[in-house]
Design an enzyme around this catalytic site. Structure first.
Site, PDB file in Angstrom:
ATOM      1  N   GLU A   1       3.096   5.441  12.304  1.00  0.00           N
ATOM      2  CA  GLU A   1       4.334   5.803  11.317  1.00  0.00           C
ATOM      3  C   GLU A   1       4.334   7.606  12.764  1.00  0.00           C
ATOM      4  O   GLU A   1       5.245   8.428  12.670  1.00  0.00           O
ATOM      5  CB  GLU A   1       4.134   6.626   9.870  1.00  0.00           C
ATOM      6  CG  GLU A   1       4.885   4.952   9.345  1.00  0.00           C
ATOM      7  CD  GLU A   1       5.986   4.302   9.914  1.00  0.00           C
ATOM      8  OE1 GLU A   1       6.675   5.208   9.779  1.00  0.00           O
ATOM      9  OE2 GLU A   1       6.932   3.681  10.115  1.00  0.00           O
TER      10      GLU A   1
ATOM     11  N   ASP B   1      12.000  -3.416   7.303  1.00  0.00           N
ATOM     12  CA  ASP B   1      10.150  -3.206   7.069  1.00  0.00           C
ATOM     13  C   ASP B   1      10.062  -1.367   6.549  1.00  0.00           C
ATOM     14  O   ASP B   1      11.155  -0.643   6.029  1.00  0.00           O
ATOM     15  CB  ASP B   1       9.693  -2.470   8.500  1.00  0.00           C
ATOM     16  CG  ASP B   1       8.320  -2.569   7.867  1.00  0.00           C
ATOM     17  OD1 ASP B   1       7.541  -3.089   7.804  1.00  0.00           O
ATOM     18  OD2 ASP B   1       7.699  -1.486   9.018  1.00  0.00           O
ATOM     19  N   SER B   2       8.867  -1.448   5.634  1.00  0.00           N
ATOM     20  CA  SER B   2       8.714  -0.263   4.929  1.00  0.00           C
ATOM     21  C   SER B   2       9.014   1.336   6.364  1.00  0.00           C
ATOM     22  O   SER B   2       8.961   2.179   5.469  1.00  0.00           O
ATOM     23  CB  SER B   2       7.693   0.471   4.861  1.00  0.00           C
ATOM     24  OG  SER B   2       6.460  -0.138   6.114  1.00  0.00           O
TER      25      SER B   2
ATOM     26  N   CYS C   1       8.102  -6.974   7.612  1.00  0.00           N
ATOM     27  CA  CYS C   1       7.524  -6.245   6.718  1.00  0.00           C
ATOM     28  C   CYS C   1       5.929  -7.252   5.587  1.00  0.00           C
ATOM     29  O   CYS C   1       6.875  -8.064   5.130  1.00  0.00           O
ATOM     30  CB  CYS C   1       7.490  -5.470   5.866  1.00  0.00           C
ATOM     31  SG  CYS C   1       6.282  -4.292   4.591  1.00  0.00           S
TER      32      CYS C   1
ATOM     33  N   HIS D   1       3.235  -3.259  12.121  1.00  0.00           N
ATOM     34  CA  HIS D   1       3.195  -2.071  12.358  1.00  0.00           C
ATOM     35  C   HIS D   1       1.832  -1.768  13.188  1.00  0.00           C
ATOM     36  O   HIS D   1       1.620  -1.768  14.840  1.00  0.00           O
ATOM     37  CB  HIS D   1       2.309  -0.758  11.809  1.00  0.00           C
ATOM     38  CG  HIS D   1       3.284   0.351  11.170  1.00  0.00           C
ATOM     39  ND1 HIS D   1       4.259  -1.089  10.117  1.00  0.00           N
ATOM     40  CD2 HIS D   1       4.158   1.421  11.421  1.00  0.00           C
ATOM     41  CE1 HIS D   1       5.414   0.645   8.931  1.00  0.00           C
ATOM     42  NE2 HIS D   1       5.136   1.148   9.874  1.00  0.00           N
TER      43      HIS D   1
ATOM     44  N   CYS E   1       0.391  -6.756  10.156  1.00  0.00           N
ATOM     45  CA  CYS E   1       0.950  -5.350   9.469  1.00  0.00           C
ATOM     46  C   CYS E   1       2.094  -5.610  10.443  1.00  0.00           C
ATOM     47  O   CYS E   1       1.056  -5.481  11.943  1.00  0.00           O
ATOM     48  CB  CYS E   1       0.187  -4.835   8.846  1.00  0.00           C
ATOM     49  SG  CYS E   1       1.103  -3.411   8.828  1.00  0.00           S
TER      50      CYS E   1
END
Ligand code: DGL
Length: 294
Positions: A153, A11-12, A74, A203, A201
């Site tokens: 994040e 994933d990012s 992702c 996240h 997403c």
């Protein structure tokens, strides 16, 4: 038979850990290797060619470590790069868009699904296409919510500022056009009567408690993690790649970013911690030069 090698995840940033968590629940004996490109997150506001380039660098790093299959955990990378990644590696590669789309189609009763995702995922219309292929009578309202990934994040998962950002982000889908950002492009009118909100997403499930509080009990909040874990279990079975081991799997986490920050988020998801976290330097992350717009 079977195959004891680890499964790779990418994933990012920390979002893919929400998929990893479900996979470990479902396949507890499998070893895993997770790579988070935290140094260059978010991917969502970046142009497609950059998302492709970064994804290749990350998957090269996983392939070099001899994983037996890769989960592109992702949505942005899945939406923009999956066909290309599948051509590049002689490994089974699973994305997260198709499993999420299937879960949303199963959940909706009114046949109206809202999808929140990054700008690159929305621009690709990958969810519109995947849902449409499952059931062409389901209306899909795709909406980019770029405020949310940086919050996750930064480890900001709850509180008044997070609630305010979620309210602002969801306003168009909830019918409150007053707060809509006119710069977003919608394939459909704004006053959708959705009964299912798909977190497009990886996240966003880290914000699901706050999101559920805002959308209320009348809207099902769905993500792709559980469906992806099921799809992975089938994939391993079809390819006879399941581990022959029965002891709990070993887990290694790699990040291009700050190890301590990564650890802080991963321990929220995995109470006792999950395993070692090691820094990794990828081609461009080494110099921190990306040319990205994020
Ligand atoms: N977690 C990723 C996704 O599912 C990417 C978020 C980002 O880097 O913008 O889209």
């Amino acid at each position: 038979m079977g195959d004891p090698r680890p499964i790779g995840f990418f994933d990012s940033g920390v979002g893919g850990l929400t998929v990893l968590r479900e996979v470990i629940r479902r396949l507890p004996a499998e070893d895993t290797l997770y790579l988070g490109d935290n140094e260059r997150t978010p991917y969502g506001p970046r142009p497609d060619d950059e998302v492709v380039r970064f994804s290749i660098e990350c998957l090269d790093a996983l392939a070099e470590r001899d994983v037996k299959a890769i989960v592109v955990a992702c949505n942005t990378s899945t939406a923009v790069a999956l066909p290309l990644l599948r051509r590049r590696y002689a490994l089974p590669i699973l994305g997260v868009v198709r499993p999420g789309a299937t879960a949303a189609v199963l959940a909706t009763r009114t046949r109206a699904v809202g999808v929140i995702a990054t700008p690159a995922t929305v621009r690709s219309h990958a969810y519109f296409e995947a849902i449409n292929e499952e059931d062409p009578f389901v209306e899909v309202f795709e909406h980019a919510t770029p405020e949310l990934v940086p919050l996750v994040e930064a480890g900001k998962l709850q509180g008044p500022a997070v609630d305010a950002a979620i309210r602002r982000s969801l306003a168009p889908l909830l019918g409150d056009a007053v707060q809509a950002d006119p710069s977003f492009v919608f394939p459909k009118p704004l006053d959708a009567r959705i009964d299912t909100l798909l977190l497009g997403c990886t996240h966003y499930p880290l914000l699901s408690e706050a999101i559920r509080g805002i959308v209320g009990p009348g809207t099902a909040v769905i993500d792709s993690a559980t469906a992806t874990a099921s799809a992975l279990a089938s994939l391993l079975e079809v390819h006879d790649l399941g581990t022959p081991d029965t002891a709990p799997g070993q887990h290694l986490l790699l990040t291009t970013g700050d190890v301590a920050a990564f650890e802080a988020t991963s321990t929220r998801l995995f109470d006792a911690g999950l395993g070692e976290i090691e820094p990794i330097v990828l081609g461009r992350a080494a110099g921190g030069v990306t040319g990205g717009s994020a």
